[in-house]
Write a protein that holds these residues in place. Structure first.
Motif, PDB file in Angstrom:
ATOM      1  N   CYS A  13       1.011   4.866   3.978  1.00 31.92           N
ATOM      2  CA  CYS A  13       0.791   4.179   5.265  1.00 31.92           C
ATOM      3  C   CYS A  13       1.222   2.720   5.169  1.00 31.92           C
ATOM      4  CB  CYS A  13      -0.685   4.267   5.643  1.00 31.92           C
ATOM      5  SG  CYS A  13      -1.284   5.926   6.018  1.00 31.92           S
ATOM      6  N   GLY A  14       0.873   2.067   4.071  1.00 31.88           N
ATOM      7  CA  GLY A  14       1.288   0.678   3.886  1.00 31.88           C
ATOM      8  C   GLY A  14       2.788   0.536   3.748  1.00 31.88           C
ATOM      9  N   GLY A  15       3.431   1.488   3.045  1.00 26.33           N
ATOM     10  CA  GLY A  15       4.887   1.445   2.929  1.00 26.33           C
ATOM     11  C   GLY A  15       5.566   1.551   4.275  1.00 26.33           C
ATOM     12  N   ALA A  16       5.043   2.428   5.136  1.00 30.52           N
ATOM     13  CA  ALA A  16       5.624   2.569   6.475  1.00 30.52           C
ATOM     14  C   ALA A  16       5.430   1.300   7.297  1.00 30.52           C
ATOM     15  CB  ALA A  16       5.001   3.762   7.189  1.00 30.52           C
ATOM     16  N   LEU A  59       5.703 -13.742   5.898  1.00 28.62           N
ATOM     17  CA  LEU A  59       4.330 -13.283   5.686  1.00 28.62           C
ATOM     18  C   LEU A  59       3.901 -12.247   6.716  1.00 28.62           C
ATOM     19  CD1 LEU A  59       2.375 -16.536   4.745  1.00 28.62           C
ATOM     20  CD2 LEU A  59       2.784 -14.556   3.282  1.00 28.62           C
ATOM     21  N   VAL A  60       4.569 -12.217   7.863  1.00 31.05           N
ATOM     22  CA  VAL A  60       4.144 -11.318   8.938  1.00 31.05           C
ATOM     23  C   VAL A  60       4.147  -9.853   8.504  1.00 31.05           C
ATOM     24  CG1 VAL A  60       4.772 -10.431  11.219  1.00 31.05           C
ATOM     25  CG2 VAL A  60       4.710 -12.888  10.813  1.00 31.05           C
ATOM     26  N   PRO A  61       5.227  -9.326   7.876  1.00 30.58           N
ATOM     27  CA  PRO A  61       5.178  -7.920   7.454  1.00 30.58           C
ATOM     28  C   PRO A  61       4.052  -7.621   6.476  1.00 30.58           C
ATOM     29  CG  PRO A  61       7.429  -8.737   7.396  1.00 30.58           C
ATOM     30  CD  PRO A  61       6.547  -9.924   7.599  1.00 30.58           C
ATOM     31  N   MET A  62       3.739  -8.548   5.583  1.00 32.39           N
ATOM     32  CA  MET A  62       2.665  -8.314   4.613  1.00 32.39           C
ATOM     33  C   MET A  62       1.304  -8.306   5.301  1.00 32.39           C
ATOM     34  SD  MET A  62       4.049 -10.902   1.652  1.00 32.39           S
ATOM     35  CE  MET A  62       5.810 -11.241   1.524  1.00 32.39           C
ATOM     36  N   ILE A  63       1.124  -9.212   6.266  1.00 31.22           N
ATOM     37  CA  ILE A  63      -0.148  -9.246   6.995  1.00 31.22           C
ATOM     38  C   ILE A  63      -0.331  -7.970   7.801  1.00 31.22           C
ATOM     39  CG2 ILE A  63      -1.416 -10.446   8.808  1.00 31.22           C
ATOM     40  CD1 ILE A  63      -0.127 -13.040   7.822  1.00 31.22           C
ATOM     41  N   LEU A  64       0.724  -7.536   8.485  1.00 28.20           N
ATOM     42  CA  LEU A  64       0.640  -6.284   9.247  1.00 28.20           C
ATOM     43  C   LEU A  64       0.390  -5.100   8.330  1.00 28.20           C
ATOM     44  CD1 LEU A  64       3.519  -6.787  11.846  1.00 28.20           C
ATOM     45  CD2 LEU A  64       1.062  -6.936  12.245  1.00 28.20           C
ATOM     46  N   GLN A  65       1.042  -5.094   7.186  1.00 27.01           N
ATOM     47  CA  GLN A  65       0.855  -4.009   6.235  1.00 27.01           C
ATOM     48  C   GLN A  65      -0.599  -3.927   5.779  1.00 27.01           C
ATOM     49  OE1 GLN A  65       2.518  -4.495   2.177  1.00 27.01           O
ATOM     50  NE2 GLN A  65       3.633  -2.608   2.589  1.00 27.01           N
ATOM     51  N   GLY A 194       5.947  -2.687  -3.534  1.00 25.65           N
ATOM     52  CA  GLY A 194       4.942  -3.533  -4.165  1.00 25.65           C
ATOM     53  C   GLY A 194       3.772  -3.849  -3.251  1.00 25.65           C
ATOM     54  N   GLY A 195       4.078  -4.229  -2.008  1.00 23.68           N
ATOM     55  CA  GLY A 195       3.006  -4.539  -1.068  1.00 23.68           C
ATOM     56  C   GLY A 195       2.151  -3.335  -0.739  1.00 23.68           C
ATOM     57  N   ALA A 196       2.789  -2.170  -0.608  1.00 25.52           N
ATOM     58  CA  ALA A 196       2.034  -0.951  -0.297  1.00 25.52           C
ATOM     59  C   ALA A 196       1.090  -0.582  -1.431  1.00 25.52           C
ATOM     60  CB  ALA A 196       3.003   0.195  -0.020  1.00 25.52           C
ATOM     61  N   LEU A 197       1.584  -0.644  -2.663  1.00 25.55           N
ATOM     62  CA  LEU A 197       0.739  -0.306  -3.803  1.00 25.55           C
ATOM     63  C   LEU A 197      -0.398  -1.319  -3.972  1.00 25.55           C
ATOM     64  CD1 LEU A 197       3.444   0.764  -6.427  1.00 25.55           C
ATOM     65  CD2 LEU A 197       1.963   2.248  -5.056  1.00 25.55           C
ATOM     66  N   GLY A 198      -0.093  -2.609  -3.771  1.00 27.47           N
ATOM     67  CA  GLY A 198      -1.129  -3.623  -3.911  1.00 27.47           C
ATOM     68  C   GLY A 198      -2.221  -3.502  -2.864  1.00 27.47           C
ATOM     69  N   SER A 199      -1.837  -3.294  -1.611  1.00 31.06           N
ATOM     70  CA  SER A 199      -2.837  -3.173  -0.548  1.00 31.06           C
ATOM     71  C   SER A 199      -3.666  -1.908  -0.706  1.00 31.06           C
ATOM     72  CB  SER A 199      -2.152  -3.206   0.819  1.00 31.06           C
ATOM     73  OG  SER A 199      -1.215  -2.146   0.939  1.00 31.06           O
ATOM     74  N   ALA A 200      -3.024  -0.786  -1.085  1.00 30.72           N
ATOM     75  CA  ALA A 200      -3.766   0.460  -1.280  1.00 30.72           C
ATOM     76  C   ALA A 200      -4.714   0.351  -2.470  1.00 30.72           C
ATOM     77  CB  ALA A 200      -2.791   1.615  -1.479  1.00 30.72           C
ATOM     78  N   TRP A 201      -4.284  -0.344  -3.525  1.00 26.22           N
ATOM     79  CA  TRP A 201      -5.134  -0.486  -4.706  1.00 26.22           C
ATOM     80  C   TRP A 201      -6.395  -1.270  -4.383  1.00 26.22           C
ATOM     81  CZ3 TRP A 201      -6.290  -4.893  -7.861  1.00 26.22           C
ATOM     82  CH2 TRP A 201      -6.988  -4.584  -9.019  1.00 26.22           C
ATOM     83  N   LEU A 202      -6.252  -2.384  -3.671  1.00 32.19           N
ATOM     84  CA  LEU A 202      -7.443  -3.163  -3.340  1.00 32.19           C
ATOM     85  C   LEU A 202      -8.317  -2.441  -2.327  1.00 32.19           C
ATOM     86  CD1 LEU A 202      -6.571  -6.967  -3.171  1.00 32.19           C
ATOM     87  CD2 LEU A 202      -7.904  -5.719  -4.844  1.00 32.19           C
ATOM     88  N   ALA A 203      -7.704  -1.656  -1.428  1.00 35.87           N
ATOM     89  CA  ALA A 203      -8.497  -0.921  -0.445  1.00 35.87           C
ATOM     90  C   ALA A 203      -9.337   0.162  -1.117  1.00 35.87           C
ATOM     91  CB  ALA A 203      -7.583  -0.304   0.608  1.00 35.87           C
TER      92      ALA A 203
END
Length: 245
Positions: A13-16, A59-65, A194-203
């Motif tokens: 989901c984060g990757g998308a 930063l916008v794509p990372m915040i939305l992700q 990277g952003g998808a894995l990082g956000s999913a890991w912390l979630a």
């Protein structure tokens, strides 16, 4: 669902969310919308505005992700952790990629340099498009609570891309051309992976959080079913009835 399965679903989901956001940002830059944004400011301030605007836009794509991962988690997580994971994971992925590329460039001949600095090859972009499609369907399935949609996300995305490739190959290639610069393609992969894995890991790491507050009412809380008899303590309203208020 097992924690590992939850992690990979949230990562998709984060990757998308991140990949689509980066693609939209790159398409906007190619269409001249960012230049139109600069035109809103006096020409003498363009240098200063650019130095401030570009980091904010990146930063916008990372915040939305991170926001999407926080919302589709079960239960929903506070926004801070997934957004921080997205930013940290994206920066880490870009740093690692930069180190690897610089190391490789020292060991190759100049004649092969042009090959390595080309944009991402078509097979890698097509695989990324499948991830974007599957992740988008997973987002819809998790928000709607539809298990069949979640299970069909990956095959449906692959079949949809195959059909689009056969029916409108030129349009698919035109969409890929938005990532025709190596720095744009690198940022796309950095956020999407990277952003998808990082956000999913912390979630998933904060799986115990988010059980209180207004957003927790999205989830049912089961009661033991035993009613308190008259005169017993705790004979007030049940927890489900309180949560529905």
């Amino acid at each position: 669902m097992r924690r590992s399965g939850e992690f990979w679903e949230l990562a998709a989901c984060g990757g998308a969310a991140g990949g689509i956001s980066v693609w939209v940002l790159a398409a906007a830059a190619r269409a001249g919308w960012l230049r139109a944004l600069l035109d809103l400011f006096p020409r003498a301030t363009w240098d200063g505005v650019t130095w401030a605007l570009i980091p904010l836009l990146l930063l916008v794509p990372m915040i939305l992700q991170g926001a999407v991962v926080a919302e589709v988690s079960a239960p929903p997580r506070p926004l801070a952790q997934p957004i921080a994971g997205s930013i940290g994971g994206s920066i880490l992925a870009l740093a690692v990629a930069g180190i690897l590329v610089s190391t490789v460039l020292r060991r190759i001949t100049p004649s092969r340099l042009g090959t390595l600095t080309r944009p991402l090859p078509e097979p890698l972009l097509l695989a990324g498009a499948v991830v974007l499609g599957a992740g988008s369907l997973l987002i819809a399935g998790r928000l709607a609570g539809s298990l069949p949609l979640r299970r069909a996300a990956l095959p449906a995305a692959a079949l949809g891309l195959a059909a689009a490739w056969l029916a409108a190959r030129s349009r698919v290639l035109a969409a890929m051309d938005v990532l025709d610069r190596i720095e744009v393609a690198g940022f796309f992969l950095g956020v999407m992976v990277g952003g998808a894995l990082g956000s999913a890991w912390l979630a998933t790491r904060t799986a115990g959080s988010g059980l209180t507050g207004p957003r927790a009412c999205r989830y049912n809380v089961r009661n033991s079913g035993r009613r308190s008899e008259h005169g017993e303590e705790g004979g007030g309203p049940s927890l489900p009835s309180m949560a529905r208020k």
